[in-house]
Design a protein around this motif. Structure first.
Motif, PDB file in Angstrom:
ATOM      1  N   GLU A 154       0.837  -1.218   0.000  1.00  0.00           N
ATOM      2  CA  GLU A 154       0.000   0.000   0.000  1.00  0.00           C
ATOM      3  C   GLU A 154       0.865   1.259   0.000  1.00  0.00           C
ATOM      4  OE1 GLU A 154      -2.595  -0.689   3.323  1.00  0.00           O
ATOM      5  OE2 GLU A 154      -3.787  -2.174   2.207  1.00  0.00           O
ATOM      6  N   ALA A 155       1.956   1.220   0.760  1.00  0.00           N
ATOM      7  CA  ALA A 155       2.852   2.391   0.824  1.00  0.00           C
ATOM      8  C   ALA A 155       3.505   2.638  -0.531  1.00  0.00           C
ATOM      9  CB  ALA A 155       3.910   2.175   1.906  1.00  0.00           C
ATOM     10  N   ALA A 156       3.908   1.553  -1.187  1.00  0.00           N
ATOM     11  CA  ALA A 156       4.524   1.686  -2.517  1.00  0.00           C
ATOM     12  C   ALA A 156       3.534   2.342  -3.482  1.00  0.00           C
ATOM     13  CB  ALA A 156       4.948   0.310  -3.040  1.00  0.00           C
ATOM     14  N   MET A 157       2.291   1.867  -3.450  1.00  0.00           N
ATOM     15  CA  MET A 157       1.276   2.427  -4.344  1.00  0.00           C
ATOM     16  C   MET A 157       0.988   3.889  -3.987  1.00  0.00           C
ATOM     17  SD  MET A 157      -1.020  -1.037  -4.425  1.00  0.00           S
ATOM     18  CE  MET A 157      -2.468  -0.388  -5.247  1.00  0.00           C
ATOM     19  N   ALA A 158       0.982   4.190  -2.696  1.00  0.00           N
ATOM     20  CA  ALA A 158       0.728   5.576  -2.271  1.00  0.00           C
ATOM     21  C   ALA A 158       1.850   6.504  -2.743  1.00  0.00           C
ATOM     22  CB  ALA A 158       0.595   5.640  -0.753  1.00  0.00           C
ATOM     23  N   ARG A 159       3.055   5.959  -2.863  1.00  0.00           N
ATOM     24  CA  ARG A 159       4.178   6.772  -3.344  1.00  0.00           C
ATOM     25  C   ARG A 159       4.182   6.882  -4.863  1.00  0.00           C
ATOM     26  NH1 ARG A 159       9.980   5.891  -0.220  1.00  0.00           N
ATOM     27  NH2 ARG A 159      10.335   8.124  -0.551  1.00  0.00           N
ATOM     28  N   GLY A 160       3.325   6.107  -5.537  1.00  0.00           N
ATOM     29  CA  GLY A 160       3.227   6.227  -6.988  1.00  0.00           C
ATOM     30  C   GLY A 160       3.834   5.076  -7.767  1.00  0.00           C
ATOM     31  N   CYS A 161       4.119   3.959  -7.086  1.00  0.00           N
ATOM     32  CA  CYS A 161       4.674   2.801  -7.808  1.00  0.00           C
ATOM     33  C   CYS A 161       3.560   2.017  -8.487  1.00  0.00           C
ATOM     34  CB  CYS A 161       5.374   1.844  -6.842  1.00  0.00           C
ATOM     35  SG  CYS A 161       6.802   2.546  -6.003  1.00  0.00           S
ATOM     36  N   TRP A 162       3.813   1.582  -9.705  1.00  0.00           N
ATOM     37  CA  TRP A 162       2.891   0.672 -10.385  1.00  0.00           C
ATOM     38  C   TRP A 162       3.656  -0.461 -11.057  1.00  0.00           C
ATOM     39  CZ3 TRP A 162       4.557   5.233 -12.479  1.00  0.00           C
ATOM     40  CH2 TRP A 162       5.247   5.128 -13.678  1.00  0.00           C
ATOM     41  N   GLY A 163       4.986  -0.329 -11.182  1.00  0.00           N
ATOM     42  CA  GLY A 163       5.770  -1.319 -11.914  1.00  0.00           C
ATOM     43  C   GLY A 163       6.969  -1.778 -11.119  1.00  0.00           C
ATOM     44  N   GLU A 176      13.254  11.873  -4.888  1.00  0.00           N
ATOM     45  CA  GLU A 176      12.850  12.013  -6.290  1.00  0.00           C
ATOM     46  C   GLU A 176      12.554  10.632  -6.869  1.00  0.00           C
ATOM     47  OE1 GLU A 176      12.640  15.079  -7.479  1.00  0.00           O
ATOM     48  OE2 GLU A 176      12.413  14.760  -9.635  1.00  0.00           O
ATOM     49  N   HIS A 177      11.467  10.543  -7.591  1.00  0.00           N
ATOM     50  CA  HIS A 177      10.954   9.269  -8.097  1.00  0.00           C
ATOM     51  C   HIS A 177      11.473   8.997  -9.516  1.00  0.00           C
ATOM     52  CE1 HIS A 177       6.958   6.859  -9.051  1.00  0.00           C
ATOM     53  NE2 HIS A 177       8.045   6.145  -9.267  1.00  0.00           N
ATOM     54  N   PHE A 178      12.127   7.860  -9.697  1.00  0.00           N
ATOM     55  CA  PHE A 178      12.582   7.425 -11.023  1.00  0.00           C
ATOM     56  C   PHE A 178      12.032   6.020 -11.265  1.00  0.00           C
ATOM     57  CE2 PHE A 178      15.784  10.459  -9.611  1.00  0.00           C
ATOM     58  CZ  PHE A 178      16.093  11.184 -10.747  1.00  0.00           C
ATOM     59  N   TRP A 179      11.485   5.807 -12.439  1.00  0.00           N
ATOM     60  CA  TRP A 179      10.918   4.495 -12.781  1.00  0.00           C
ATOM     61  C   TRP A 179      11.794   3.814 -13.826  1.00  0.00           C
ATOM     62  CZ3 TRP A 179       7.479   3.837 -17.470  1.00  0.00           C
ATOM     63  CH2 TRP A 179       7.139   2.485 -17.658  1.00  0.00           C
ATOM     64  N   GLY A 180      12.173   2.577 -13.519  1.00  0.00           N
ATOM     65  CA  GLY A 180      12.812   1.738 -14.533  1.00  0.00           C
ATOM     66  C   GLY A 180      14.327   1.731 -14.481  1.00  0.00           C
TER      67      GLY A 180
END
Lengths: 195, 195
Positions: A154-163, A176-180
Motif C-alpha cells: 500500500e505504501a509503494a502504491m501511495a508513493r506512486g509505484c505501479w511497476g 525524487e521518483h525514477f521508474w525503470g
C-alpha cells in the motif's frame, strides 16, 4: 546528509533483477522494498507486458540485451509469471529478524535463482531451503508478516509505484521518483548534483 | 561502416522533443522518421499515457525533470494531445523537395514551437508560416505525400514501433531497436561497442 535510495521491486520482474545488480553501487544507502506489483496493476487497470504483443516482443529483446550488458546468465523461469507473495514475506521476515543487509543478500540469491534456472521461488519449500534459516518457516507466515507486506504494498502504491523497479532517490519527502532500470544514468547524475 | 540511427517519433510526444535534442549528437548519421503514433496505439490497443492517472502523474514529473536536464524551456501546449498529421506531411514534403537536413531543421523548429508556446503546430496555416516555403501549401497535400506518411507509419509499425521515440541503431536489418529517451546512454555504449 546521507544519500538514500528506496528500491521498490517485484521478484517476478526481470528488470527488478537488473536493478538489484547496480542499485547498491550508486553511492547511496539503499533500502530494498519488495512489493506486490500485481496489486498495483489490478488497481490501476494496467495491462501486463505479456498481454501486449508488440511491447512483449520488444521487452524480450531488451531483457536479453540488458542481461548481456550486466554480464549475467539469464533465462525466463518455466513458472513465469509467478506470485511473489511467499518470497516477499520471506524477505520481510528476514529483515525483521536480521536487518536490511541480510534481507538484501537473501533477495539477491532469490532473484538469481528465479532468473538463472535455480530453485522455484514461487514455492514455499524451495524458498525455505534457499534461505536456510530454521526460524523462517514459522516467521514468514505470521499475521505480522502478512500485514507488513500488505502495508509495504500500500505504501509503494501511495508513493506512486505501479511497476518494477521504482527508485526514490534523496531523503524522505524530498526523494525524487525514477521508474525503470534505464534511469540508472539519470539517478547517478541526480546523486552527483540535483538539477 | 557508417553508423546510422533511424529516429522514429510523433510530433505530439514530449519525449520526441527531448530525443530530437540529442539524437544528432551521438556520432551517427541520423534519419528522422516522424510517424503517426496514434495509428500504432489504435492497432495495438495501448492506452494513452494520459488515460492512466498513476503513470500520467509520474510522466508529468519526469517530463519537467527531463526538460531541466536538457536545459530547454518547456510547457504543455493548450492543444495537447493533437493530431500531428499535418506537420508530418509538411516534414515529408520538405524532405522530398530539399532532403533530410532541411526537413530535420524544420522538425526541430516545429517541436520547439509545440513545447515552448510557439505557433500552433496542429494548424495548417501556422505550419506554413513557420516553414516559410512558397511550395509547401500545395506540396503537403498531394496524394504522394499523404501516401508517403501512410507508408512511413506502416513501416514504423512493421519495425515494432508503438510509441515515441524509437531508435534503430546500426545498419538495415542488423539495426538494434531501442525505445525511449532513457536509452540514450545504452545507445551511446552500443555505438562505441556492441555487446
Amino acid at each position: 546528509m546521507t544519500k538514500t535510495i528506496d528500491f521498490y521491486f517485484d521478484f517476478s520482474s526481470p528488470y527488478a533483477y537488473f536493478g538489484s545488480l547496480f542499485v547498491n553501487d550508486l553511492g547511496a544507502e539503499t533500502t530494498w522494498r519488495p512489493y506486490l506489483m500485481g496489486a498495483a496493476m489490478k488497481q490501476t487497470g494496467l495491462p501486463a507486458l505479456v498481454e501486449i504483443p508488440i511491447k512483449r516482443d520488444y521487452a524480450a529483446l531488451d531483457i536479453k540485451r540488458t542481461a548481456r550488458l550486466y554480464e549475467v546468465d539469464f533465462s525466463m523461469p518455466s513458472y513465469f509469471p509467478f506470485m511473489s507473495v511467499k518470497v516477499c514475506r520471506a524477505f520481510y521476515a528476514i529483515e525483521e529478524a536480521e536487518g536490511q543487509p541480510a534481507a538484501q543478500a537473501f533477495a539477491a540469491e532469490a532473484m538469481k535463482a528465479v532468473w538463472s534456472k535455480g530453485p522455484n521461488m514461487s514455492d514455499g519449500e524451495a524458498i525455505l531451503a534457499l534461505a536456510d534459516r530454521p526460524y523462517l518457516a514459522e516467521a514468514m507466515v505470521t499475521q505480522d508478516i502478512k500485514d507488513r507486506l500488505r502495508t509495504e504494498t500500500e505504501a509503494a502504491m501511495a508513493r506512486g509505484c505501479w511497476g518494477s523497479p521504482h527508485f526514490f532517490v534523496g531523503e524522505g519527502d524530498t526523494a525524487e521518483h525514477f521508474w525503470g532500470c534505464d534511469k540508472r544514468w539519470q539517478i547517478q547524475q541526480w546523486l552527483e548534483a540535483r538539477w
